[in-house]
Design a protein around this motif. Structure first.
Motif, mmCIF file in Angstrom:
data_model
loop_
_atom_site.group_PDB
_atom_site.id
_atom_site.type_symbol
_atom_site.label_atom_id
_atom_site.label_comp_id
_atom_site.label_asym_id
_atom_site.label_seq_id
_atom_site.Cartn_x
_atom_site.Cartn_y
_atom_site.Cartn_z
ATOM 1 N N GLU A 1 43.765 88.742 133.607
ATOM 2 C CA GLU A 1 43.664 87.771 132.503
ATOM 3 C C GLU A 1 42.293 87.798 131.836
ATOM 4 O O GLU A 1 42.029 87.006 130.926
ATOM 5 C CB GLU A 1 43.951 86.363 133.019
ATOM 6 N N GLY A 2 41.404 88.668 132.303
ATOM 7 C CA GLY A 2 40.092 88.801 131.658
ATOM 8 C C GLY A 2 38.964 88.066 132.343
ATOM 9 O O GLY A 2 37.852 88.001 131.810
ATOM 10 N N VAL A 3 39.227 87.474 133.530
ATOM 11 C CA VAL A 3 38.156 86.806 134.262
ATOM 12 C C VAL A 3 37.151 87.856 134.732
ATOM 13 O O VAL A 3 37.528 88.900 135.266
ATOM 14 C CB VAL A 3 38.715 86.033 135.468
ATOM 15 N N THR A 4 35.871 87.580 134.533
ATOM 16 C CA THR A 4 34.806 88.467 135.010
ATOM 17 C C THR A 4 33.838 87.671 135.877
ATOM 18 O O THR A 4 33.786 86.440 135.819
ATOM 19 C CB THR A 4 34.036 89.099 133.842
ATOM 20 N N ALA A 5 33.066 88.379 136.672
ATOM 21 C CA ALA A 5 32.121 87.713 137.563
ATOM 22 C C ALA A 5 30.956 87.115 136.796
ATOM 23 O O ALA A 5 30.448 86.037 137.135
ATOM 24 C CB ALA A 5 31.603 88.702 138.607
ATOM 25 N N ALA B 1 25.459 84.889 148.009
ATOM 26 C CA ALA B 1 25.373 86.347 147.976
ATOM 27 C C ALA B 1 26.003 86.896 146.699
ATOM 28 O O ALA B 1 25.499 87.867 146.103
ATOM 29 C CB ALA B 1 26.061 86.930 149.212
ATOM 30 N N ALA B 2 27.101 86.290 146.258
ATOM 31 C CA ALA B 2 27.760 86.749 145.028
ATOM 32 C C ALA B 2 26.849 86.567 143.822
ATOM 33 O O ALA B 2 26.778 87.434 142.936
ATOM 34 C CB ALA B 2 29.060 85.989 144.835
ATOM 35 N N VAL B 3 26.137 85.438 143.767
ATOM 36 C CA VAL B 3 25.206 85.215 142.655
ATOM 37 C C VAL B 3 24.091 86.249 142.686
ATOM 38 O O VAL B 3 23.737 86.842 141.655
ATOM 39 C CB VAL B 3 24.632 83.788 142.714
ATOM 40 N N GLU B 4 23.521 86.488 143.859
ATOM 41 C CA GLU B 4 22.445 87.480 143.964
ATOM 42 C C GLU B 4 22.901 88.839 143.450
ATOM 43 O O GLU B 4 22.163 89.537 142.736
ATOM 44 C CB GLU B 4 21.981 87.593 145.411
ATOM 45 N N TRP C 1 36.127 83.166 131.121
ATOM 46 C CA TRP C 1 36.142 82.569 132.455
ATOM 47 C C TRP C 1 35.358 83.465 133.393
ATOM 48 O O TRP C 1 35.563 84.688 133.422
ATOM 49 C CB TRP C 1 37.574 82.399 132.951
ATOM 50 N N LEU C 2 34.466 82.850 134.180
ATOM 51 C CA LEU C 2 33.571 83.581 135.065
ATOM 52 C C LEU C 2 33.800 83.165 136.510
ATOM 53 O O LEU C 2 33.829 81.974 136.821
ATOM 54 C CB LEU C 2 32.109 83.313 134.692
ATOM 55 N N SER C 3 33.953 84.138 137.394
ATOM 56 C CA SER C 3 34.170 83.840 138.806
ATOM 57 C C SER C 3 33.683 85.019 139.638
ATOM 58 O O SER C 3 34.324 86.066 139.679
ATOM 59 C CB SER C 3 35.652 83.575 139.080
ATOM 60 N N ALA C 4 32.553 84.816 140.320
ATOM 61 C CA ALA C 4 31.950 85.907 141.081
ATOM 62 C C ALA C 4 32.394 85.945 142.530
ATOM 63 O O ALA C 4 32.189 86.963 143.206
ATOM 64 C CB ALA C 4 30.422 85.800 141.018
#
Length: 446
Positions: free
Chosen positions: A111-115, A153-156, A95-98
Motif C-alpha cells: 500500500e506504499g508504507v515506508t519506514a 534500533a529501527a530508528v537508528e 504512512w511511515l512505519s519502521a
C-alpha cells in the motif's frame, strides 16, 4: 523556518463534528509553505463513528487536511489489518512505519508504507521516521499477526539512511508513549513527536524537542525546527471547516445511534482523574452493567477502557454510551479463584510513567489496598471475605482476557461465556435500570 504541525490521538473527535471541523481549521490557519502536517497515531480509532465505519471515517478528515505524513498507533489496528490497509490506500498522506512487520515484509508495503522519508518544505529537507509501541500486539488483539522490531534500533537504522539522503532535520513520529524519553536520549534527532499517552507535552529531553498534543483533537502542536521550540494551539476559536462539519453531522445521523436510552439528573464525569484515581460513578456504572448482563458475582473493567469525554448529562443516547466504551468486543464471563481475584487487584495498581494509578472499576467487589506496600488489605465479594480457594463468576470485557499487559492473571482459558458488545450492554442496562450510579466505597486506596 521549517515547521511541523503535529496532531495525534484524535480518535474521539470524530464524534464531535464541530471540534473536528475546528481542528481542520486550526491546521489550515497555521499551514504555510514552510510547514509539514504530521500525525502520530490513533488517528482513525477508537470512537463511536469509528466503530460503525471501521476506521474509514478518518479518510474524510485526511482528505480535508491533506497531511504530509502519519505513523500507526495501536488503535489504528482495532478493526483488523485489512481495514487498516484500506485506510492507508484511501488516504493522501505518506504512512511511515519502521518497526512493524507482516511476516517477512514491512506492514503495508504493497500500500506504499515506508519506514522513513525525506520531505521538503520551502527552505529545508526534513527526514521523518515512524515507530509504534511493540505492545500493540497485546493492546490491539487484531494486530497479533504482526511482529514489532525494537523501535529504538529501527530508528537508528533509518537515521543513517535519512542523513545519507541529505536531510537537514531529523524527526521521529512516535507512538511509543513513555518510551519517547529513552528514544530522545539514545538517538541524535531534532524532535520526537509523540502520541499514545494523552497528557499534553512540550519539553526538551537530552536537547531534543519532545511533544504530545493530547487526545481527541483539542489542540495542534507547532514545532519550529530551526529554533527548537514548540507551541500548543487550542482549536477553540478556529474557523471551522464547514464542509467537514456538515459531512460528519450527516454521518452521525445516519449511524442510527441517536436513540435515547436514559436520563441523567446529576452529570456523570469521565475525566482522566475519574478513570484512574480509584472509584468513580462512571466506572461503577460500567462495571454494574457488566455484572447485570452476565449474572456474575462480581465485575472488573479496566480504567483505560473508559474513554474521556463530556459528562453524561440529560438525555443519554446509545451514541453517548458507545463513546464511553467505543470498542466492538463483547462482555465476557470468566471463572476465577479467590486467589486470582486477589492477584487482579494487585495488578490494578500501577506506577507506570511516574504516576500512581488505579486501573480497575469494580462491581460486587470491595477492595482495600495499600499502595506503598503493594498489598491487598481486604477483599470482599457480596460483603463476604474472599476465599482464595473458592471459584467466582467475574464479568469483564473480553479484551482483558487476551491482552496480557494490564491484567495478566486473566487468560482466554478463564472465559466460560459472553454477553453483547460492551456499549450494547450499557444501553440495555440503562433502559432496564436507569442511569444513576453512586460512589459506594468499593475501592479504598491507602
Amino acid at each position: 523556518m521549517p515547521r511541523l504541525l503535529h496532531y495525534s490521538d484524535i480518535e474521539g473527535v470524530y464524534d464531535d463534528p464541530d471540534r473536528l471541523a475546528r481542528l481542520a481549521g486550526r491546521i489550515e490557519d497555521l499551514r504555510g509553505p514552510d510547514a509539514l502536517v504530521v500525525g502520530t497515531g490513533d488517528d482513525t480509532a477508537p470512537g463511536v463513528l469509528p466503530l460503525v465505519a471501521r476506521g474509514r471515517q478518518s479518510v474524510a478528515f485526511f482528505e480535508a487536511v491533506r497531511p504530509d505524513a502519519e505513523t500507526f498507533g495501536n488503535h489504528d489496528f482495532d478493526y483488523g489489518l485489512d481495514a487498516t490497509r484500506a485506510v492507508v490506500r484511501a488516504s493522501p498522506q505518506r504512512w511511515l512505519s519502521a518497526n512493524v512487520r507482516d511476516g517477512d515484509r514491512p506492514f503495508g508495503h504493497e500500500e506504499g508504507v515506508t519506514a522513513s522519508t525525506v520531505l521538503e518544505t520551502a527552505d529545508a529537507r526534513v527526514g521523518l521516521v515512524g515507530v509504534t509501541d511493540p505492545l500493540t500486539r497485546e493492546m490491539s488483539p487484531r494486530a497479533n499477526g504482526l511482529t514489532f522490531e525494537d523501535p529504538l534500533a529501527a530508528v537508528e537504522r533509518e537515521l543513517a539512511a535519512l542523513r545519507g539522503a541529505g536531510a537537514d532535520y531529523l524527526v521521529v513520529l512516535s507512538h511509543l508513549g513513555g518510551m519517547d524519553d529513552a528514544l530522545a536520549e539514545r538517538v541524535d534527532v531534532d524532535a520526537v513527536l509523540g502520541g499514545h499517552l494523552h497528557v499534553p507535552r512540550l519539553e526538551r529531553v537530552a536537547g531534543t524537542v519532545c511533544t504530545r498534543p493530547g487526545a481527541n483533537g483539542h489542540a495542534v502542536v507547532e514545532v519550529d525546527l530551526a529554533a527548537g521550540t514548540a507551541t500548543r494551539h487550542a482549536v477553540d476559536g478556529a474557523t471551522p471547516d464547514a464542509d467537514l462539519r456538515e459531512y460528519f453531522e450527516t454521518r452521525r445521523r445516519e449511524a442510527g445511534l441517536s436513540q435515547v436510552v436514559g436520563h441523567v439528573e446529576r452529570p456523570i464525569e469521565r475525566t482522566r482523574s475519574h478513570r484512574y484515581d480509584g472509584e468513580s460513578r462512571i466506572g461503577n456504572f460500567v462495571a454494574d452493567a457488566y455484572r447485570w448482563a452476565t449474572d456474575a458475582d462480581c465485575a472488573l473493567h479496566n480504567s483505560g477502557g473508559i474513554r474521556e469525554g463530556p459528562p453524561l448529562a440529560g438525555d443519554v443516547t446509545v451514541a453517548d454510551l458507545a463513546s464511553v466504551v467505543p470498542f466492538d468486543g463483547p462482555v465476557a464471563l470468566a471463572r476465577v479463584t479467590g486467589a486470582e481475584l486477589r492477584a487482579l487487584c494487585r495488578e490494578a495498581h500501577s506506577h507506570a510513567h511516574g504516576e500512581s494509578r488505579w486501573l480497575a472499576h469494580v462491581s460486587g467487589l470491595r477492595v482495600r489496598y495499600d499502595r506503598d506496600a503493594s498489598e491487598v488489605l481486604d477483599l470482599r465479594v457480596g460483603g463476604e471475605l474472599v476465599d482464595d480457594d473458592r471459584t467466582y463468576r467475574l464479568a469483564t470485557n473480553a479484551y482483558l482476557t487476551v491482552a496480557a499487559h494490564e491484567f495478566p492473571t486473566l487468560t482466554p482459558a478463564h472465559c466460560v461465556g459472553s454477553a453483547a458488545v460492551q456499549y450494547e450492554v450499557l444501553a440495555d442496562y440503562a433502559r432496564a435500570t436507569g442511569i444513576d450510579p453512586e460512589r459506594e466505597g468499593r475501592v479504598e486506596l491507602r
